[in-house]
Design an enzyme around this catalytic site. Structure first.
Site, PDB file in Angstrom:
ATOM      1  N   ASP A  20       0.828  -1.214   0.000  1.00 43.18           N
ATOM      2  CA  ASP A  20       0.000   0.000   0.000  1.00 43.18           C
ATOM      3  C   ASP A  20       0.860   1.261   0.000  1.00 43.18           C
ATOM      4  OD1 ASP A  20      -2.322   1.462  -0.014  1.00 43.18           O
ATOM      5  OD2 ASP A  20      -2.767   1.190   2.117  1.00 43.18           O
ATOM      6  N   ASN A  68     -11.018  -2.545  -5.177  1.00 41.56           N
ATOM      7  CA  ASN A  68     -10.265  -1.670  -6.082  1.00 41.56           C
ATOM      8  C   ASN A  68     -10.953  -1.489  -7.438  1.00 41.56           C
ATOM      9  OD1 ASN A  68      -7.007  -2.798  -4.863  1.00 41.56           O
ATOM     10  ND2 ASN A  68      -8.157  -0.953  -4.280  1.00 41.56           N
ATOM     11  N   ARG A  71     -12.299   2.009  -8.139  1.00 42.56           N
ATOM     12  CA  ARG A  71     -11.444   3.180  -8.418  1.00 42.56           C
ATOM     13  C   ARG A  71     -11.802   3.761  -9.790  1.00 42.56           C
ATOM     14  NH1 ARG A  71      -5.458   2.491  -5.758  1.00 42.56           N
ATOM     15  NH2 ARG A  71      -6.241   1.889  -3.722  1.00 42.56           N
TER      16      ARG A  71
END
Ligand code: IPE
Ligand code: IPE
Ligand code: MG
Length: 245
Positions: A20, A68, A71
């Site tokens: 991350d 994700n 996104r």
């Protein structure tokens, strides 16, 4: 600084990393987020080589979560293109270093090109035995557990197994991680101290290690530091310290 030579005993069998901080790394440098992801791939190489040299048998990297997908479309596309590019670039090195590639997650959601490239590298390296590198792609632990429960329920319904015979081993056999042992050490970079839907079942007794370092800056000495820290811990698995000695 911890050197490789100091770490010979008690190497964790399975290391998992939540990689991350790519976006913040780029932001600090006034760059686009894509530059953070691009530089993150260099840290991946460092981690793979470092673990392989130390004798870690299983390295699992959280590369893209089910969440994700939410996104911005452009960032998702960038990440998928980067995946294809990295696989193409690394296939020979992985193979040469006797590393077996594996993937966990809902791979059907990946763009066709990414899935194809991934399956090719998995196929080419499947006979390798020095280390298993698992990429968690389109992976979410809850999705994995739902799939597991559905598959086991169908077997119960069809009388393939009885409800009473469901145990840890049966559950393990239905997870994406069926060929992997439990995680020994879970590392998360970038200062966030959360699990973000990663390997919830498999980290039941993992040692957790959090570092402020942003993923593109995570180099081999940082990995060695994490492993050294792990080695100083007493893993009691519910027992008393006296029982262990
Ligand atoms: C990790 O870096 C890479 C992925 C999750 C794909 P981030 O992109 O999450 O970086 P930050 O958290 O925004 O800094
Ligand atoms: C977790 O990072 C997923 C990966 C590293 C692939 P995120 O950056 O997506 O996690 P949250 O949403 O901040 O918890
Ligand atoms: Mg993040």
């Amino acid at each position: 600084m911890i050197s490789k030579e100091q770490l010979t005993n008690n190497i964790p069998q399975h290391v998992a990393i939540i990689m991350d901080g790519n976006g913040r790394w780029a932001k600090q440098k006034g760059l686009f987020r894509a530059a953070g992801h691009e530089n993150g791939t260099k840290a991946v190489r460092e981690a793979v080589e470092g673990c392989a040299e130390l004798g870690v048998k299983y390295l699992t990297l959280y590369a893209f979560s089910t969440e994700n997908w939410n996104r911005p479309k452009l960032e998702v596309e960038t990440l998928m293109k980067l995946l294809v590019k990295s696989l193409k670039k690394e296939i020979d090195t992985l193979h040469k270093n006797n590393i077996k590639l594996n993937a966990i997650g809902n791979l059907d959601l990946l763009p066709a090109k990414a899935k194809k490239e991934l399956l090719e590298v998995i196929e080419k390296t499947q006979g390798n035995s020095h280390m298993t590198l698992t990429l968690a792609l389109s992976y979410g632990s809850r999705e994995e557990l739902i799939k597991t429960i559905q598959e086991i329920s169908i077997k119960v319904k069809n009388s393939v197994i009885s409800p009473h015979s469901i145990n840890e081993a049966v559950i393990n056999e239905h997870l994406y991680t069926k060929t992997l042992p439990d995680v020994d050490l879970l590392i998360r970079t970038s200062g966030e101290q959360r699990i973000s839907n990663f390997l919830l079942w498999q980290i039941a007794y993992a040692e957790l290690y959090f570092t402020e370092i942003l993923w593109p800056d995570f180099k081999q000495p940082d990995l060695f530091e994490a492993i050294y820290n792990y080695q100083q811990r007493e893993r009691r698995f519910g027992k008393t310290s006296e029982q262990l000695s």
